[in-house]
Design an enzyme around this catalytic site. Sequence first.
Site, PDB file in Angstrom:
ATOM      1  N   GLU A   1       1.849  -0.469  -5.075  1.00  0.00           N
ATOM      2  CA  GLU A   1       0.933   0.618  -5.418  1.00  0.00           C
ATOM      3  C   GLU A   1       1.829   1.845  -5.600  1.00  0.00           C
ATOM      4  OE1 GLU A   1      -3.222   2.538  -3.847  1.00  0.00           O
ATOM      5  OE2 GLU A   1      -1.695   2.097  -2.340  1.00  0.00           O
TER       6      GLU A   1
ATOM      7  N   ASP B   1       0.842  -1.189   0.000  1.00  0.00           N
ATOM      8  CA  ASP B   1       0.000   0.000   0.000  1.00  0.00           C
ATOM      9  C   ASP B   1       0.885   1.249   0.000  1.00  0.00           C
ATOM     10  OD1 ASP B   1      -2.718   1.265   0.472  1.00  0.00           O
ATOM     11  OD2 ASP B   1      -1.664   1.969   2.256  1.00  0.00           O
TER      12      ASP B   1
END
Length: 405
Positions: A392, A356
Amino acid sequence: MSKPKAAALVEPSRIREGLPFPLGATWDGLGVNFALFSAHATKVELCLFDASGEVELERIELPEYTDEIFHGYLPDAHPGQIYGYRVHGPYEPQHGHRFNPHKLLIDPYAKQLVGSLKWSEALFGYTIGHPDGDLSFDERDSAPYVPKCKVIDPAYTWGRDQRVGVPWDRTILYEAHVRGISMCHPAVPKDNRGTFAGLMCDELLGHIKQLGVSSIELLPIHAFVNDQHLLQKGLNNYWGYNSIAFFAPHPRYLANGKIAEFKEMVAHLHDAGLEVILDVVYNHTAEGNELGPTLSMRGIDNASYYRLMPEDKRFYINDSGTGNTLDLSHPCVLQLVTDSLRYWAGEMHVDGFRFDLATILGRYHEGFDERHSFLVACRQDPLLSQVKLIAEPWDCGPGGYQVGN
């Protein structure tokens, strides 16, 4: 006339010096070694609790300090021991230090948590409502409101389990929420719904296989916090992007309360020919900004774990958009994250990770660097270099859009 009471005998401390490695609480078959990093603390107390985690039984000062690691060995501790830390040091927010021994702290290397966070003003290192704000100092004990750490026995018989090893060009990911995917499936036993055990159901795995996917990517399963503002609205943090312990599975996802349940789930998924990818959140923690609670890293060594404003270390750099940003340019924070990855890939047999806001993990104070120590560590590590790593490629910090880099 009443009989005089005998003088209490003072028993000699049973704590031994132990070892600075490995970090965390490690059971060796005879006792438990406790080791905690802090570069700026003056003293660390190991707090032992009863089996319920509600009664603090004693506090034991860790006796040794080696290369910024406080450590000690308890020969009478065993798996199942409930514990936490109180860390002493300066309370000087303007210099980045927020030590407060009145606050019980979660071990960043804890392998299991028991209990849940109960929001209280006692969780904060400063006194809410005080005219000095977070520069004030709160002396209320936070122990009744904090999840406690639990010593585990990592022993598990994996049998023939091995990674599925799907080539990249044949990888099809199925993003799934541990709780959501099994809550309504009629074949999943009611008591197992919403847990790792629910994902062991043959009918559920058969359905996933029929979709043609190769790999299940589980949304965050690290222990996380329910935000206070959500609870005040009658809501919960469903998605889990607010981690507080990078080695511990979220307690609510364990149907039987035992760590082996996660391993059993992985073995079932592998047996069905499915890879297990974890969505991991290493860019921030649930402690928020300078007005957030003191739950773990903030009270252990705030100035080392978090990126702080250089002109005023009272305030946090917020590249994550959640109040704080972990500082992976610090060697011990880098070690924490890579140790966590190796634990899940090695001990727990997962097949890869999706990071993330991964740009944060590759940013020095000067900006993003594709040769950042974290990225290099993953490429050269003999275990991490062999599992799937998915980034990401953005965050909300400067130069945060790094697609392709």
